[in-house]
Design a protein around this motif. Structure first.
Motif, PDB file in Angstrom:
ATOM      1  N   PRO A  76       0.838  -1.190   0.000  1.00  0.00           N
ATOM      2  CA  PRO A  76       0.000   0.000   0.000  1.00  0.00           C
ATOM      3  C   PRO A  76       0.881   1.252   0.000  1.00  0.00           C
ATOM      4  CG  PRO A  76       0.043  -0.968   2.186  1.00  0.00           C
ATOM      5  CD  PRO A  76       0.776  -1.909   1.266  1.00  0.00           C
ATOM      6  N   PRO A  77       0.383   2.329  -0.574  1.00  0.00           N
ATOM      7  CA  PRO A  77       1.176   3.549  -0.572  1.00  0.00           C
ATOM      8  C   PRO A  77       1.358   4.066   0.853  1.00  0.00           C
ATOM      9  CG  PRO A  77      -1.028   3.983  -1.385  1.00  0.00           C
ATOM     10  CD  PRO A  77      -0.909   2.507  -1.222  1.00  0.00           C
ATOM     11  N   PRO A  78       2.487   4.707   1.129  1.00  0.00           N
ATOM     12  CA  PRO A  78       2.726   5.185   2.489  1.00  0.00           C
ATOM     13  C   PRO A  78       1.730   6.290   2.852  1.00  0.00           C
ATOM     14  CG  PRO A  78       4.447   5.941   1.020  1.00  0.00           C
ATOM     15  CD  PRO A  78       3.589   5.001   0.243  1.00  0.00           C
ATOM     16  N   SER A  79       1.378   6.331   4.106  1.00  0.00           N
ATOM     17  CA  SER A  79       0.417   7.333   4.552  1.00  0.00           C
ATOM     18  C   SER A  79       1.078   8.706   4.609  1.00  0.00           C
ATOM     19  CB  SER A  79      -0.135   6.939   5.919  1.00  0.00           C
ATOM     20  OG  SER A  79       0.911   6.947   6.873  1.00  0.00           O
ATOM     21  N   ARG A  80       0.254   9.723   4.812  1.00  0.00           N
ATOM     22  CA  ARG A  80       0.742  11.101   4.798  1.00  0.00           C
ATOM     23  C   ARG A  80       1.735  11.356   5.917  1.00  0.00           C
ATOM     24  NH1 ARG A  80      -3.650  15.606   5.111  1.00  0.00           N
ATOM     25  NH2 ARG A  80      -4.312  14.471   3.279  1.00  0.00           N
ATOM     26  N   TRP A  81       1.484  10.843   7.106  1.00  0.00           N
ATOM     27  CA  TRP A  81       2.394  11.114   8.214  1.00  0.00           C
ATOM     28  C   TRP A  81       3.720  10.397   8.032  1.00  0.00           C
ATOM     29  CZ3 TRP A  81       4.267   7.427  11.546  1.00  0.00           C
ATOM     30  CH2 TRP A  81       3.628   6.193  11.549  1.00  0.00           C
ATOM     31  N   ARG A  82       3.708   9.221   7.392  1.00  0.00           N
ATOM     32  CA  ARG A  82       4.972   8.523   7.120  1.00  0.00           C
ATOM     33  C   ARG A  82       5.813   9.303   6.108  1.00  0.00           C
ATOM     34  NH1 ARG A  82       3.534   2.118   6.619  1.00  0.00           N
ATOM     35  NH2 ARG A  82       3.054   1.795   8.819  1.00  0.00           N
ATOM     36  N   ARG A  83       5.150   9.835   5.071  1.00  0.00           N
ATOM     37  CA  ARG A  83       5.888  10.637   4.086  1.00  0.00           C
ATOM     38  C   ARG A  83       6.470  11.886   4.724  1.00  0.00           C
ATOM     39  NH1 ARG A  83       1.649  11.307  -0.434  1.00  0.00           N
ATOM     40  NH2 ARG A  83       0.353  10.359   1.132  1.00  0.00           N
ATOM     41  N   GLY A  84       5.690  12.541   5.581  1.00  0.00           N
ATOM     42  CA  GLY A  84       6.181  13.735   6.273  1.00  0.00           C
ATOM     43  C   GLY A  84       7.337  13.417   7.195  1.00  0.00           C
TER      44      GLY A  84
ATOM     45  N   ARG B 181       9.380  10.873   6.889  1.00  0.00           N
ATOM     46  CA  ARG B 181      10.534  10.506   6.070  1.00  0.00           C
ATOM     47  C   ARG B 181      11.228  11.742   5.510  1.00  0.00           C
ATOM     48  NH1 ARG B 181       8.503   7.251   1.808  1.00  0.00           N
ATOM     49  NH2 ARG B 181       8.296   5.627   3.364  1.00  0.00           N
ATOM     50  N   SER B 182      10.453  12.726   5.036  1.00  0.00           N
ATOM     51  CA  SER B 182      11.074  13.922   4.463  1.00  0.00           C
ATOM     52  C   SER B 182      11.778  14.739   5.535  1.00  0.00           C
ATOM     53  CB  SER B 182      10.029  14.765   3.737  1.00  0.00           C
ATOM     54  OG  SER B 182       9.101  15.301   4.667  1.00  0.00           O
ATOM     55  N   SER B 183      11.197  14.845   6.733  1.00  0.00           N
ATOM     56  CA  SER B 183      11.877  15.599   7.791  1.00  0.00           C
ATOM     57  C   SER B 183      13.124  14.863   8.273  1.00  0.00           C
ATOM     58  CB  SER B 183      10.922  15.877   8.947  1.00  0.00           C
ATOM     59  OG  SER B 183      10.497  14.667   9.526  1.00  0.00           O
ATOM     60  N   ALA B 184      13.074  13.542   8.324  1.00  0.00           N
ATOM     61  CA  ALA B 184      14.258  12.771   8.718  1.00  0.00           C
ATOM     62  C   ALA B 184      15.364  12.927   7.675  1.00  0.00           C
ATOM     63  CB  ALA B 184      13.900  11.301   8.890  1.00  0.00           C
ATOM     64  N   ASN B 185      15.011  12.942   6.402  1.00  0.00           N
ATOM     65  CA  ASN B 185      16.009  13.153   5.349  1.00  0.00           C
ATOM     66  C   ASN B 185      16.625  14.540   5.454  1.00  0.00           C
ATOM     67  OD1 ASN B 185      15.668  10.618   4.295  1.00  0.00           O
ATOM     68  ND2 ASN B 185      14.213  11.264   2.720  1.00  0.00           N
ATOM     69  N   ARG B 186      15.802  15.539   5.780  1.00  0.00           N
ATOM     70  CA  ARG B 186      16.306  16.900   5.920  1.00  0.00           C
ATOM     71  C   ARG B 186      17.289  17.006   7.080  1.00  0.00           C
ATOM     72  NH1 ARG B 186      11.857  19.727   7.375  1.00  0.00           N
ATOM     73  NH2 ARG B 186      10.665  18.642   5.791  1.00  0.00           N
ATOM     74  N   VAL B 187      16.933  16.418   8.220  1.00  0.00           N
ATOM     75  CA  VAL B 187      17.797  16.471   9.398  1.00  0.00           C
ATOM     76  C   VAL B 187      19.086  15.700   9.139  1.00  0.00           C
ATOM     77  CG1 VAL B 187      18.007  15.708  11.792  1.00  0.00           C
ATOM     78  CG2 VAL B 187      15.940  16.874  11.038  1.00  0.00           C
ATOM     79  N   SER B 188      18.986  14.522   8.547  1.00  0.00           N
ATOM     80  CA  SER B 188      20.196  13.744   8.284  1.00  0.00           C
ATOM     81  C   SER B 188      21.083  14.438   7.254  1.00  0.00           C
ATOM     82  CB  SER B 188      19.845  12.335   7.814  1.00  0.00           C
ATOM     83  OG  SER B 188      19.238  12.386   6.543  1.00  0.00           O
ATOM     84  N   GLY B 189      20.486  15.168   6.316  1.00  0.00           N
ATOM     85  CA  GLY B 189      21.283  15.922   5.341  1.00  0.00           C
ATOM     86  C   GLY B 189      22.068  17.043   5.987  1.00  0.00           C
TER      87      GLY B 189
END
Length: 134
Positions: free
Chosen positions: A24-32, A34-42
């Motif tokens: 199933p496609p990821p839910s909205r909170w999972r996408r959010g 994931r994007s914030s975790a990518n930003r912090v890790s970057g």
């Protein structure tokens, strides 16, 4: 003992079903998240430039030596057709390779200097001081 075999069979079938069935496609909170975790890790990750490949350096040094030999040969030959044009083309190619070698070695080149003997001499000296030879 039978229950271990049944448990292993169950896990195997669950794994197969997980691989076969569409996810199933990821839910909205999972996408959010994931994007914030990518930003912090970057932000936390150090950005390092990879060191140049030593074989690229060797290849460039070989090309510089080959061009330098051609320039010496054209300069030493008394009668050669279109000598000035050949020298200009060879020296332009040599200057381009020197610029590439300086970028690879991390030499800060002076942009205000025009192509010519002075800039060529300075770049050769800087590269030689960093251990380059050709």
């Amino acid at each position: 003992m039978e229950w271990i075999a049944l448990l292993l069979l169950f896990f195997f079938l669950c794994t197969l079903l997980n691989l076969v069935l569409p996810q199933p496609p990821p839910s909205r909170w999972r996408r959010g998240l994931r994007s914030s975790a990518n930003r912090v890790s970057g932000r936390l990750r150090r950005r390092t430039e990879p060191e140049p490949d030593p074989f690229d350096t060797l290849r460039l040094q070989t090309r510089l030596g080959h061009l330098a030999g051609k320039i010496r040969r054209v300069e030493s030959t008394p009668r050669i057709y279109a000598k000035a044009h050949r020298l200009m083309a060879l020296e332009a190619a040599y200057d381009d390779l020197l610029d590439e070698a300086c970028r690879m070695a991390g030499v800060a080149t002076e942009a205000e200097l025009q192509r010519g003997e002075e800039k060529r001499w300075r770049e050769e000296q800087e590269l030689a001081s960093r251990g380059w030879s050709w």
